[in-house]
Design a protein around this motif. Sequence first.
Motif, PDB file in Angstrom:
ATOM      1  N   LEU A  10       0.853  -1.187   0.000  1.00  0.00           N
ATOM      2  CA  LEU A  10       0.000   0.000   0.000  1.00  0.00           C
ATOM      3  C   LEU A  10       0.893   1.242   0.000  1.00  0.00           C
ATOM      4  O   LEU A  10       0.991   1.965   0.991  1.00  0.00           O
ATOM      5  CB  LEU A  10      -0.918  -0.023   1.226  1.00  0.00           C
ATOM      6  N   SER A  11       1.551   1.476  -1.135  1.00  0.00           N
ATOM      7  CA  SER A  11       2.655   2.436  -1.203  1.00  0.00           C
ATOM      8  C   SER A  11       2.289   3.838  -0.735  1.00  0.00           C
ATOM      9  O   SER A  11       3.100   4.524  -0.119  1.00  0.00           O
ATOM     10  CB  SER A  11       3.200   2.494  -2.634  1.00  0.00           C
ATOM     11  N   MET A  12       1.077   4.299  -1.009  1.00  0.00           N
ATOM     12  CA  MET A  12       0.719   5.671  -0.679  1.00  0.00           C
ATOM     13  C   MET A  12       0.601   5.911   0.818  1.00  0.00           C
ATOM     14  O   MET A  12       0.717   7.042   1.287  1.00  0.00           O
ATOM     15  CB  MET A  12      -0.593   6.047  -1.367  1.00  0.00           C
ATOM     16  N   VAL A  13       0.372   4.870   1.611  1.00  0.00           N
ATOM     17  CA  VAL A  13       0.167   5.039   3.048  1.00  0.00           C
ATOM     18  C   VAL A  13       1.403   5.633   3.717  1.00  0.00           C
ATOM     19  O   VAL A  13       1.300   6.379   4.698  1.00  0.00           O
ATOM     20  CB  VAL A  13      -0.186   3.683   3.701  1.00  0.00           C
ATOM     21  N   GLY A  14       2.592   5.320   3.208  1.00  0.00           N
ATOM     22  CA  GLY A  14       3.826   5.830   3.787  1.00  0.00           C
ATOM     23  C   GLY A  14       3.897   7.344   3.809  1.00  0.00           C
ATOM     24  O   GLY A  14       4.635   7.930   4.609  1.00  0.00           O
ATOM     25  N   MET A  15       3.123   8.005   2.919  1.00  0.00           N
ATOM     26  CA  MET A  15       3.102   9.461   2.869  1.00  0.00           C
ATOM     27  C   MET A  15       2.612  10.087   4.174  1.00  0.00           C
ATOM     28  O   MET A  15       2.888  11.248   4.467  1.00  0.00           O
ATOM     29  CB  MET A  15       2.188   9.921   1.733  1.00  0.00           C
ATOM     30  N   THR A  16       1.848   9.340   4.974  1.00  0.00           N
ATOM     31  CA  THR A  16       1.254   9.918   6.186  1.00  0.00           C
ATOM     32  C   THR A  16       2.208   9.922   7.371  1.00  0.00           C
ATOM     33  O   THR A  16       1.932  10.585   8.375  1.00  0.00           O
ATOM     34  CB  THR A  16      -0.018   9.140   6.592  1.00  0.00           C
ATOM     35  N   ALA A  17       3.335   9.197   7.288  1.00  0.00           N
ATOM     36  CA  ALA A  17       4.190   8.978   8.457  1.00  0.00           C
ATOM     37  C   ALA A  17       4.739  10.280   9.048  1.00  0.00           C
ATOM     38  O   ALA A  17       4.475  10.610  10.208  1.00  0.00           O
ATOM     39  CB  ALA A  17       5.332   8.020   8.104  1.00  0.00           C
ATOM     40  N   VAL A  18       5.529  11.025   8.263  1.00  0.00           N
ATOM     41  CA  VAL A  18       6.141  12.252   8.784  1.00  0.00           C
ATOM     42  C   VAL A  18       5.097  13.329   9.082  1.00  0.00           C
ATOM     43  O   VAL A  18       5.173  13.978  10.136  1.00  0.00           O
ATOM     44  CB  VAL A  18       7.231  12.766   7.823  1.00  0.00           C
ATOM     45  N   PRO A  19       4.088  13.568   8.198  1.00  0.00           N
ATOM     46  CA  PRO A  19       3.057  14.553   8.567  1.00  0.00           C
ATOM     47  C   PRO A  19       2.350  14.212   9.871  1.00  0.00           C
ATOM     48  O   PRO A  19       2.101  15.103  10.692  1.00  0.00           O
ATOM     49  CB  PRO A  19       2.088  14.496   7.376  1.00  0.00           C
ATOM     50  N   LEU A  20       2.041  12.940  10.095  1.00  0.00           N
ATOM     51  CA  LEU A  20       1.354  12.541  11.331  1.00  0.00           C
ATOM     52  C   LEU A  20       2.240  12.777  12.543  1.00  0.00           C
ATOM     53  O   LEU A  20       1.788  13.323  13.561  1.00  0.00           O
ATOM     54  CB  LEU A  20       0.960  11.069  11.240  1.00  0.00           C
ATOM     55  N   MET A  21       3.530  12.420  12.468  1.00  0.00           N
ATOM     56  CA  MET A  21       4.453  12.640  13.575  1.00  0.00           C
ATOM     57  C   MET A  21       4.685  14.126  13.815  1.00  0.00           C
ATOM     58  O   MET A  21       4.925  14.557  14.944  1.00  0.00           O
ATOM     59  CB  MET A  21       5.776  11.920  13.311  1.00  0.00           C
TER      60      MET A  21
END
Length: 235
Positions: A10-21
Amino acid sequence: MAVGMAKGGLSMVGMTAVPLMSLTMSPVLAAGIMLPVYVVSDMGGLIAFRRSFDWRVMRTLLPGAIAGIGLGWATAHLVNDAAIMLIVGLIGLSFALNALIRPRVSGRKTPRWGAGSFWGAVSGYTSFVSHSGAPPYQVYVQPLRLSSRAYAGTTTFFFAIVNLAKLVPYAALGQINPGNLRISALLCIPGLIGVVLGVRLLRIIPQELFYKLISWMLLMISIRLIWVGAASFAF
């Protein structure tokens, strides 16, 4: 877990990591903590897709990507946390809107040095700033209409090289240190769980629906980051 799910398909999910942190800590700190997690997660992908990548696409992207990483390193001292928060938010917002409203790509294009160098540089820079190199990468690669396995393999190899290239400048800027590495080591555990979860979700949830849910999540997080970043500049 988001990074692991990205490596699980689910390649696009990784986009949320840094914004969420970044909602609870400095985006610079978040990026530094996550880089080793990305590097470790890349290893499984390299093994799985060792024979499934398009070298023509890689050749057009990598020179620009390395230049983009160099630009990020050279200009790191010019931006503060608020500016980076705005950059991360704007990157996430543009990608979320693109994913939600952009029409499906039709036809097929061929790899070109000019376009590849430009989007590679943008991808390298945004990846350096917030590990958000996927949006510009996808703008260039999706119209090439690679097979699903070749697309996954090319994406895995490209970002594995980009992430390795970022280790030296991140260390030079102090973003990789013993304290961060201890946290990164702990985060590798949910990362590995995320890989398994990503593989299973692909079998249960329709991929198009899942991507829409993630796009809306990224949109809301990005708007929050833009609000907080802009408020910091205002005051």
